[in-house]
Design a protein around this motif. Structure first.
Motif, PDB file in Angstrom:
ATOM      1  N   VAL A 245      70.439  52.821  70.769  1.00 33.02           N
ATOM      2  CA  VAL A 245      69.002  53.000  70.996  1.00 33.02           C
ATOM      3  C   VAL A 245      68.568  54.375  70.502  1.00 33.02           C
ATOM      4  O   VAL A 245      67.538  54.511  69.831  1.00 33.02           O
ATOM      5  N   GLY A 246      69.363  55.395  70.802  1.00 30.64           N
ATOM      6  CA  GLY A 246      69.032  56.744  70.350  1.00 30.64           C
ATOM      7  C   GLY A 246      68.990  56.854  68.832  1.00 30.64           C
ATOM      8  O   GLY A 246      68.101  57.499  68.273  1.00 30.64           O
ATOM      9  N   MET A 247      69.951  56.206  68.147  1.00 33.06           N
ATOM     10  CA  MET A 247      69.969  56.251  66.689  1.00 33.06           C
ATOM     11  C   MET A 247      68.756  55.517  66.111  1.00 33.06           C
ATOM     12  O   MET A 247      68.140  55.982  65.146  1.00 33.06           O
ATOM     13  N   ILE A 248      68.394  54.381  66.688  1.00 27.63           N
ATOM     14  CA  ILE A 248      67.214  53.638  66.216  1.00 27.63           C
ATOM     15  C   ILE A 248      65.965  54.501  66.370  1.00 27.63           C
ATOM     16  O   ILE A 248      65.139  54.581  65.454  1.00 27.63           O
ATOM     17  N   ILE A 249      65.828  55.183  67.501  1.00 26.88           N
ATOM     18  CA  ILE A 249      64.674  56.068  67.709  1.00 26.88           C
ATOM     19  C   ILE A 249      64.680  57.192  66.689  1.00 26.88           C
ATOM     20  O   ILE A 249      63.645  57.512  66.090  1.00 26.88           O
ATOM     21  N   ASN A 250      65.856  57.812  66.447  1.00 33.35           N
ATOM     22  CA  ASN A 250      65.941  58.882  65.448  1.00 33.35           C
ATOM     23  C   ASN A 250      65.571  58.381  64.062  1.00 33.35           C
ATOM     24  O   ASN A 250      64.855  59.060  63.318  1.00 33.35           O
ATOM     25  N   LEU A 251      66.054  57.199  63.684  1.00 36.32           N
ATOM     26  CA  LEU A 251      65.728  56.642  62.370  1.00 36.32           C
ATOM     27  C   LEU A 251      64.232  56.353  62.252  1.00 36.32           C
ATOM     28  O   LEU A 251      63.616  56.635  61.218  1.00 36.32           O
ATOM     29  N   LEU A 252      63.634  55.793  63.311  1.00 41.81           N
ATOM     30  CA  LEU A 252      62.187  55.549  63.295  1.00 41.81           C
ATOM     31  C   LEU A 252      61.416  56.857  63.170  1.00 41.81           C
ATOM     32  O   LEU A 252      60.439  56.947  62.415  1.00 41.81           O
ATOM     33  N   LEU A 253      61.848  57.894  63.891  1.00 44.66           N
ATOM     34  CA  LEU A 253      61.178  59.197  63.810  1.00 44.66           C
ATOM     35  C   LEU A 253      61.289  59.790  62.410  1.00 44.66           C
ATOM     36  O   LEU A 253      60.326  60.371  61.899  1.00 44.66           O
ATOM     37  N   ILE A 254      62.462  59.666  61.795  1.00 44.91           N
ATOM     38  CA  ILE A 254      62.618  60.145  60.414  1.00 44.91           C
ATOM     39  C   ILE A 254      61.649  59.411  59.501  1.00 44.91           C
ATOM     40  O   ILE A 254      60.976  60.011  58.659  1.00 44.91           O
ATOM     41  N   GLY A 255      61.562  58.091  59.663  1.00 42.24           N
ATOM     42  CA  GLY A 255      60.617  57.314  58.862  1.00 42.24           C
ATOM     43  C   GLY A 255      59.182  57.718  59.109  1.00 42.24           C
ATOM     44  O   GLY A 255      58.387  57.847  58.172  1.00 42.24           O
ATOM     45  N   LEU A 256      58.831  57.953  60.368  1.00 35.47           N
ATOM     46  CA  LEU A 256      57.457  58.363  60.692  1.00 35.47           C
ATOM     47  C   LEU A 256      57.122  59.719  60.084  1.00 35.47           C
ATOM     48  O   LEU A 256      56.062  59.887  59.474  1.00 35.47           O
ATOM     49  N   VAL A 257      58.020  60.685  60.254  1.00 34.99           N
ATOM     50  CA  VAL A 257      57.769  62.018  59.693  1.00 34.99           C
ATOM     51  C   VAL A 257      57.685  61.941  58.165  1.00 34.99           C
ATOM     52  O   VAL A 257      56.792  62.530  57.546  1.00 34.99           O
ATOM     53  N   ALA A 258      58.600  61.196  57.556  1.00 34.50           N
ATOM     54  CA  ALA A 258      58.566  61.039  56.100  1.00 34.50           C
ATOM     55  C   ALA A 258      57.295  60.329  55.669  1.00 34.50           C
ATOM     56  O   ALA A 258      56.695  60.668  54.643  1.00 34.50           O
ATOM     57  N   GLY A 259      56.867  59.347  56.456  1.00 33.35           N
ATOM     58  CA  GLY A 259      55.630  58.640  56.134  1.00 33.35           C
ATOM     59  C   GLY A 259      54.417  59.538  56.239  1.00 33.35           C
ATOM     60  O   GLY A 259      53.542  59.524  55.371  1.00 33.35           O
ATOM     61  N   VAL A 260      54.356  60.343  57.297  1.00 35.29           N
ATOM     62  CA  VAL A 260      53.236  61.270  57.443  1.00 35.29           C
ATOM     63  C   VAL A 260      53.223  62.248  56.271  1.00 35.29           C
ATOM     64  O   VAL A 260      52.187  62.481  55.642  1.00 35.29           O
ATOM     65  N   ALA A 261      54.383  62.821  55.954  1.00 36.67           N
ATOM     66  CA  ALA A 261      54.451  63.759  54.823  1.00 36.67           C
ATOM     67  C   ALA A 261      54.136  63.044  53.510  1.00 36.67           C
ATOM     68  O   ALA A 261      53.490  63.613  52.635  1.00 36.67           O
ATOM     69  N   GLY A 262      54.599  61.799  53.377  1.00 31.47           N
ATOM     70  CA  GLY A 262      54.281  61.030  52.178  1.00 31.47           C
ATOM     71  C   GLY A 262      52.791  60.807  52.053  1.00 31.47           C
ATOM     72  O   GLY A 262      52.216  60.924  50.968  1.00 31.47           O
ATOM     73  N   GLY A 263      52.147  60.486  53.169  1.00 35.28           N
ATOM     74  CA  GLY A 263      50.704  60.295  53.149  1.00 35.28           C
ATOM     75  C   GLY A 263      49.948  61.579  52.897  1.00 35.28           C
ATOM     76  O   GLY A 263      48.889  61.582  52.270  1.00 35.28           O
ATOM     77  N   MET A 264      50.507  62.701  53.362  1.00 41.29           N
ATOM     78  CA  MET A 264      49.843  63.993  53.176  1.00 41.29           C
ATOM     79  C   MET A 264      50.159  64.614  51.820  1.00 41.29           C
ATOM     80  O   MET A 264      49.278  65.162  51.165  1.00 41.29           O
TER      81      MET A 264
END
Length: 135
Positions: free
Chosen positions: A16-35
């Motif tokens: 569960v912790g790894m899934i949350i970390n992977l989702l957070l990496i995707g979210l941060v990368a997505g935000v930076a990608g959008g910005m």
């Protein structure tokens, strides 16, 4: 010409912790990608290497897998054949990317180009310093 032996296929243990970390990496990368129009090499790979202690090539393959359509299909296939891609982790990161890119674009919209340029430069400097000076 001698060929290097292929590495054994590796996978990430999806707690569960790894899934949350992977989702957070995707979210941060997505935000930076959008910005900033960035994501894989500048955010996801360093985050997986520095925060999740994944091997550089494995993180690169998994990042490409997350960005697979349409850009990374052939590259992802090569990394997968060499044992350096976890499809499950790539899909989890891709979900975060999808959501994060939307929010990144929304965040960037009201910010001036000059300010965005400074944010981007600071971000790249921090990532570069981390790669150069920390484990």
């Amino acid at each position: 010409m001698d060929q290097q032996p292929k590495e054994q296929k590796r996978v990430i243990t999806l707690s569960v912790g790894m899934i949350i970390n992977l989702l957070l990496i995707g979210l941060v990368a997505g935000v930076a990608g959008g910005m900033f129009g960035i994501g894989g090499g500048a955010i996801m790979v360093p985050a997986m290497v520095l925060l999740l202690a994944l091997d550089q090539k494995f993180a690169t393959g998994t990042s490409i897998g997350a960005q697979i359509l349409p850009v990374g299909l052939l590259g992802a296939f090569v990394y997968y054949k060499e044992g350096n891609l976890d499809w499950r982790a790539s899909i989890i990161i891709a979900i975060g990317l999808l959501i994060g890119t939307f929010f990144g674009a929304k965040i960037a919209a009201p910010i001036s180009s000059a300010t965005m340029k400074k944010f981007y430069g600071a971000f790249l400097f921090i990532i570069g310093a981390r790669y150069l000076f920390w484990k």
